[in-house]
Design a protein around this motif. Structure first.
Motif, PDB file in Angstrom:
ATOM      1  N   VAL A 221      -0.242  14.992  -7.232  1.00 45.35           N
ATOM      2  CA  VAL A 221       0.705  13.939  -6.897  1.00 45.35           C
ATOM      3  C   VAL A 221      -0.030  12.898  -6.058  1.00 45.35           C
ATOM      4  O   VAL A 221      -0.638  13.237  -5.037  1.00 45.35           O
ATOM      5  N   LEU A 222       0.021  11.631  -6.469  1.00 46.33           N
ATOM      6  CA  LEU A 222      -0.656  10.544  -5.774  1.00 46.33           C
ATOM      7  C   LEU A 222       0.333   9.750  -4.931  1.00 46.33           C
ATOM      8  O   LEU A 222       1.401   9.363  -5.423  1.00 46.33           O
ATOM      9  N   LEU A 223      -0.031   9.486  -3.681  1.00 46.28           N
ATOM     10  CA  LEU A 223       0.794   8.680  -2.778  1.00 46.28           C
ATOM     11  C   LEU A 223       0.027   7.433  -2.371  1.00 46.28           C
ATOM     12  O   LEU A 223      -1.069   7.526  -1.813  1.00 46.28           O
ATOM     13  N   HIS A 224       0.603   6.278  -2.626  1.00 45.58           N
ATOM     14  CA  HIS A 224      -0.022   5.018  -2.241  1.00 45.58           C
ATOM     15  C   HIS A 224       0.220   4.738  -0.758  1.00 45.58           C
ATOM     16  O   HIS A 224       0.952   5.475  -0.070  1.00 45.58           O
ATOM     17  N   GLY A 225      -0.380   3.669  -0.264  1.00 42.77           N
ATOM     18  CA  GLY A 225      -0.290   3.328   1.150  1.00 42.77           C
ATOM     19  C   GLY A 225       0.688   2.202   1.435  1.00 42.77           C
ATOM     20  O   GLY A 225       1.500   1.805   0.587  1.00 42.77           O
ATOM     21  N   LEU A 226       0.601   1.673   2.623  1.00 41.44           N
ATOM     22  CA  LEU A 226       1.482   0.618   3.111  1.00 41.44           C
ATOM     23  C   LEU A 226       1.311  -0.662   2.282  1.00 41.44           C
ATOM     24  O   LEU A 226       0.197  -1.023   1.921  1.00 41.44           O
TER      25      LEU A 226
ATOM     26  N   MET B 283       1.974  -1.275  -0.697  1.00 43.93           N
ATOM     27  CA  MET B 283       1.552  -1.054  -2.072  1.00 43.93           C
ATOM     28  C   MET B 283       2.702  -0.434  -2.861  1.00 43.93           C
ATOM     29  O   MET B 283       3.739  -0.087  -2.307  1.00 43.93           O
ATOM     30  N   ARG B 284       2.493  -0.281  -4.155  1.00 41.18           N
ATOM     31  CA  ARG B 284       3.389   0.470  -5.016  1.00 41.18           C
ATOM     32  C   ARG B 284       2.538   1.420  -5.848  1.00 41.18           C
ATOM     33  O   ARG B 284       1.312   1.363  -5.848  1.00 41.18           O
ATOM     34  N   GLY B 285       3.202   2.304  -6.574  1.00 40.10           N
ATOM     35  CA  GLY B 285       2.491   3.355  -7.282  1.00 40.10           C
ATOM     36  C   GLY B 285       1.450   2.882  -8.261  1.00 40.10           C
ATOM     37  O   GLY B 285       0.428   3.549  -8.467  1.00 40.10           O
ATOM     38  N   PHE B 286       1.666   1.712  -8.882  1.00 41.23           N
ATOM     39  CA  PHE B 286       0.709   1.236  -9.888  1.00 41.23           C
ATOM     40  C   PHE B 286      -0.677   0.999  -9.304  1.00 41.23           C
ATOM     41  O   PHE B 286      -1.674   0.987 -10.022  1.00 41.23           O
ATOM     42  N   ALA B 287      -0.773   0.805  -7.971  1.00 42.60           N
ATOM     43  CA  ALA B 287      -2.073   0.583  -7.339  1.00 42.60           C
ATOM     44  C   ALA B 287      -2.986   1.799  -7.482  1.00 42.60           C
ATOM     45  O   ALA B 287      -4.207   1.674  -7.377  1.00 42.60           O
TER      46      ALA B 287
END
Length: 211
Positions: A6-11, A13-17
């Motif tokens: 499971v990938l979590l993006h940062g501040l 940002m959105r998941g596509f990053a």
């Protein structure tokens, strides 16, 4: 049976990053999914953490579920896995996460930008004292000094433009490595992806001696 990540993006940002990192992990035969959330617009961390924990449950498709978080995403990963009861086994990789608290976030808040840090500003500013959760934790830091955080946060020592390497050295982590990448560049770095894959598979980074 394949292992899930499971990938979590940062501040801000959105998941596509996380798309390029997702592709690289998928090429390494992991089942990869992105966990998308509004880093500023969410109502608060409690509901988000519960939603994340649901994604970390074992399933018929994968009994092992790892989590890889960039920046704020790494902090949220640790918060979700502090109590591992009921969750699938797996490892955590944090990329450029200020696990000891972010000087850049504190500087930004002092300049009046706390509202732009969203409901997780406290977690970003303060971080954790140590990691005592059951999962093995690997941390990948960058040292390419490109980013606004260096201006507002007065970062000390080597840093990635937003987070100092010293801020990633959380007591209790399993392994730590540094790559030539900026803060945002970590999620696009081939070296960071290779290190993440190595840790997810073996619990250590490339170049480390077996423990």
């Amino acid at each position: 049976m394949p292992e899930r990540v499971v990938l979590l993006h940062g501040l801000w940002m959105r998941g596509f990053a996380m798309g390029l990192l997702q592709h690289r992990l998928a090429e390494a035969d992991f089942m990869v999914e992105r966990f998308d959330y509004l880093s500023v617009g969410e109502s608060g961390p409690k509901a988000l953490i519960e939603r994340l924990r649901q994604r970390l449950m074992p399933s018929e498709e994968a009994e092992v579920v790892h989590i890889v978080g960039h920046s704020l995403g790494g902090l949220l990963a640790l918060r979700a896995c502090e109590n591992d009861a009921g969750l699938a086994p797996g490892r955590i990789v944090c990329m450029g996460s200020p696990l000891l608290g972010s000087a850049a976030a504190r500087g930004f808040a002092q300049l009046g930008g706390e509202a732009l840090l969203g409901p997780y500003h406290g977690l970003l500013e303060q971080g954790f004292e140590s990691w005592t959760g059951p999962r093995e934790l690997g941390v990948i830091a960058g040292r390419m000094r490109l980013g606004l955080g260096a201006v507002v946060g007065q970062l000390q020592g080597e840093h990635d433009g937003s987070v100092a390497i010293a801020e990633t050295l959380l007591p209790g982590l399993t392994a730590h490595c540094v790559v030539e990448a900026s803060h945002t560049g970590l999620i696009m770095s081939a070296d960071a992806a290779r290190q993440a894959i190595q840790f997810l598979r073996h619990g250590q980074f490339l170049g480390e001696e077996p423990g």
